[in-house]
Write an enzyme that holds these catalytic residues in place. Structure first.
Site, PDB file in Angstrom:
ATOM      1  N   HIS A  28      -8.050  -4.835  -0.837  1.00  0.00           N
ATOM      2  CA  HIS A  28      -6.911  -4.117  -0.275  1.00  0.00           C
ATOM      3  C   HIS A  28      -6.664  -4.586   1.168  1.00  0.00           C
ATOM      4  O   HIS A  28      -7.602  -4.790   1.940  1.00  0.00           O
ATOM      5  CB  HIS A  28      -7.191  -2.615  -0.280  1.00  0.00           C
ATOM      6  CG  HIS A  28      -5.977  -1.790  -0.050  1.00  0.00           C
ATOM      7  ND1 HIS A  28      -5.103  -1.460  -1.066  1.00  0.00           N
ATOM      8  CD2 HIS A  28      -5.472  -1.227   1.075  1.00  0.00           C
ATOM      9  CE1 HIS A  28      -4.125  -0.721  -0.576  1.00  0.00           C
ATOM     10  NE2 HIS A  28      -4.323  -0.571   0.726  1.00  0.00           N
ATOM     11  N   SER A  75       0.835  -1.191   0.000  1.00  0.00           N
ATOM     12  CA  SER A  75       0.000   0.000   0.000  1.00  0.00           C
ATOM     13  C   SER A  75       0.881   1.257   0.000  1.00  0.00           C
ATOM     14  O   SER A  75       1.677   1.452  -0.920  1.00  0.00           O
ATOM     15  CB  SER A  75      -0.957  -0.045   1.188  1.00  0.00           C
ATOM     16  OG  SER A  75      -1.972   0.918   1.069  1.00  0.00           O
ATOM     17  N   ASP A  86     -10.170  -3.408  -5.723  1.00  0.00           N
ATOM     18  CA  ASP A  86      -9.408  -2.359  -5.047  1.00  0.00           C
ATOM     19  C   ASP A  86      -9.313  -1.166  -5.986  1.00  0.00           C
ATOM     20  O   ASP A  86      -8.952  -1.326  -7.159  1.00  0.00           O
ATOM     21  CB  ASP A  86      -8.012  -2.898  -4.728  1.00  0.00           C
ATOM     22  CG  ASP A  86      -7.125  -1.933  -3.965  1.00  0.00           C
ATOM     23  OD1 ASP A  86      -7.484  -0.754  -3.809  1.00  0.00           O
ATOM     24  OD2 ASP A  86      -6.041  -2.359  -3.519  1.00  0.00           O
TER      25      ASP A  86
END
Length: 308
Positions: free
Chosen positions: A273, A149, A243
């Protein structure tokens, strides 16, 4: 978008468990509360360290890091945690780092970079670059950059910045990274309300990170802003299909490929995610984590296991 068709029951169970610990409106609370809730969420899913993994907290020229090793490693993973540049620390991803250490046999250096809003961009990048240089100097081993991320954003930014400055980076493995794609099209719209991360969440994190407009032509902020994608180390990108960030991975793959670089994009169907935390409870996440470990180990050995 009918996520009931795309997402299996194991993943839904993970989503429900996550939402119970970290509600969807968490970004509306104070930053202190967000951090406390996120840390508690990670603790809910935390796994014990594999046997034989040792750790030590150290200071990397002013940046706190945690070092993991088992035996006598000859490669280093520089690991940068996710959390939207706002939450996360050495403890939230501690078990992931320990498992990567055990599975690859490599040393892992996890970086506790400064967070927003107390520290706006480029503080987080500066810390990650500082820790990368420190790790290269202390051990002298080749390195693989890894991040999930926001950590994937930072890992890629380090890879771009390292060209011509640090020759020890053998590759980068990016896990559902935010790379600066166009938020007005593609997966940002198709998956604007995806479970566990929405487009609105991304807008919030970007505003907090920069305390204003996102910089322009600044790959230390968003790697897709770079004008030159040549000379990057071999790159493997993992994305979750459900996502809003999914198409960032494809766009980054296309830019590197157009510059004749070695790159693979692996889009994990039916995952959302933050699925690293689901690697012990969801088969799809477990399989993806295995692919991630294999990618890291292969790049560390200068092996390219993907079809061009």
């Amino acid at each position: 978008m009918d996520y009931n068709e795309l997402i299996d029951e194991e993943t839904w169970a993970y989503i429900r468990r996550t939402n119970a610990a970290y509600p969807e409106d968490a970004v509306e609370t104070s930053v202190a509360d967000q951090r406390a809730v996120y840390t508690a969420l990670c603790q809910t899913f935390r796994q014990p360290h594999p046997d034989g993994v040792e750790t030590e907290d150290r200071n990397a020229d002013g940046v706190p890091v945690r070092v993991y090793w088992a035996g006598n490693p000859t490669r280093t993973i520089l690991f940068l945690h996710g959390g939207g540049f706002v939450v996360g620390n050495l403890d939230t991803h501690d078990d992931v780092c320990a498992e990567l250490c055990a599975q690859t046999g490599y040393r892992v250096v996890a970086v506790d970079y400064r967070l927003s809003p107390e520290w706006a961009h480029p503080a987080a990048f500066d810390d990650c670059w500082c820790a990368t240089q420190w790790a290269g100097r202390i051990w002298g081993d080749p390195m693989v950059l890894v991040g999930d991320s926001a950590g994937g954003t930072l890992a890629a930014s380090v890879a771009h910045h390292a060209r011509g400055r640090l020759g020890q980076i053998l590759g980068q493995v990016l896990i559902y990274p935010a790379l600066g794609g166009d938020m007005a099209q593609g997966s940002y719209l198709k998956h604007a309300n995806a479970p566990l991360l929405s487009r609105d969440d991304m807008v919030y994190y970007m505003q907090v990170r920069h305390k204003g407009p996102v910089p322009v032509d600044d790959p230390t902020s968003e790697p897709l802003q770079d004008s030159d994608f040549s000379g990057l180390p071999p790159t493997v990108i993992f994305t979750a299909d459900c996502d809003p960030l999914r198409d960032d991975g494809r766009a980054y793959r296309d830019r590197i490929s157009a510059a004749d670089g070695q790159v693979a994009w692996i889009n994990e169907v039916g995952l959302v995610h933050g699925y690293l935390r689901a690697r012990h409870s969801v088969a799809r996440a477990r399989d993806s984590f295995e692919r991630i470990s294999i990618a890291i180990e292969a790049l560390g050995q200068e092996i390219w296991p993907y079809d061009d």
